[in-house]
Scaffold this motif. Structure first.
Motif, PDB file in Angstrom:
ATOM      1  N   SER A 123      46.434 117.879 -54.264  1.00 40.01           N
ATOM      2  CA  SER A 123      46.798 116.576 -54.967  1.00 40.01           C
ATOM      3  C   SER A 123      47.259 115.504 -54.041  1.00 40.01           C
ATOM      4  O   SER A 123      46.910 114.240 -53.977  1.00 40.01           O
ATOM      5  N   VAL A 124      48.282 115.902 -52.985  1.00 34.35           N
ATOM      6  CA  VAL A 124      48.792 114.940 -52.008  1.00 34.35           C
ATOM      7  C   VAL A 124      47.508 114.451 -51.339  1.00 34.35           C
ATOM      8  O   VAL A 124      47.343 113.409 -50.906  1.00 34.35           O
ATOM      9  N   PHE A 125      46.616 115.576 -50.595  1.00 32.30           N
ATOM     10  CA  PHE A 125      45.590 115.159 -49.868  1.00 32.30           C
ATOM     11  C   PHE A 125      44.511 114.343 -50.514  1.00 32.30           C
ATOM     12  O   PHE A 125      44.208 113.170 -49.876  1.00 32.30           O
ATOM     13  N   GLY A 126      44.289 114.501 -51.809  1.00 26.21           N
ATOM     14  CA  GLY A 126      43.423 113.595 -52.823  1.00 26.21           C
ATOM     15  C   GLY A 126      44.078 112.264 -52.903  1.00 26.21           C
ATOM     16  O   GLY A 126      43.212 111.338 -52.729  1.00 26.21           O
ATOM     17  N   SER A 127      45.373 112.050 -52.983  1.00 29.07           N
ATOM     18  CA  SER A 127      45.804 110.781 -53.219  1.00 29.07           C
ATOM     19  C   SER A 127      45.786 109.864 -52.029  1.00 29.07           C
ATOM     20  O   SER A 127      45.343 108.876 -52.010  1.00 29.07           O
TER      21      SER A 127
END
Length: 99
Positions: free
Chosen positions: A40-44
């Motif tokens: 999720s963090v990398f996606g954001s």
């Protein structure tokens, strides 16, 4: 009157004792949660970078289009003295406002 109810062999007291107790795989659940959080963090971060790249590209395309329009107008003004006079007057007016 008594009823005889047949039991499955695994439900005898010895069979029940052999069945392992089911535990919730906390480690696996935590690892999946951590993996989803990291994704999720990398996606954001990736989405933000793509949005920034897109806005940069749009600004570059608009500036390129404006330069092309200016080049065409200048080419037309070089052939038409009235248009050149209008452009010079507009430039002088802009210079007087800004300076």
């Amino acid at each position: 009157m008594a009823r005889v109810v047949p039991f499955h062999p695994s439900l005898t007291p010895q069979g029940v004792a052999r069945l392992p107790r089911t535990r919730r795989p906390i480690g696996r659940v935590t690892a999946v949660g951590a993996l989803l959080s990291v994704l999720s963090v990398f996606g954001s971060v990736i989405v933000a970078a793509v949005n920034h790249m897109e806005s940069t590209f749009v600004a570059w395309a608009e500036a390129r289009h404006q330069r092309e329009q200016d080049r065409k107008l200048w080419a037309m003004a070089q052939g038409d003295p009235r248009l050149m006079a209008d452009l010079v007057a507009l430039q002088q007016r802009d210079d007087a406002r800004g300076g």
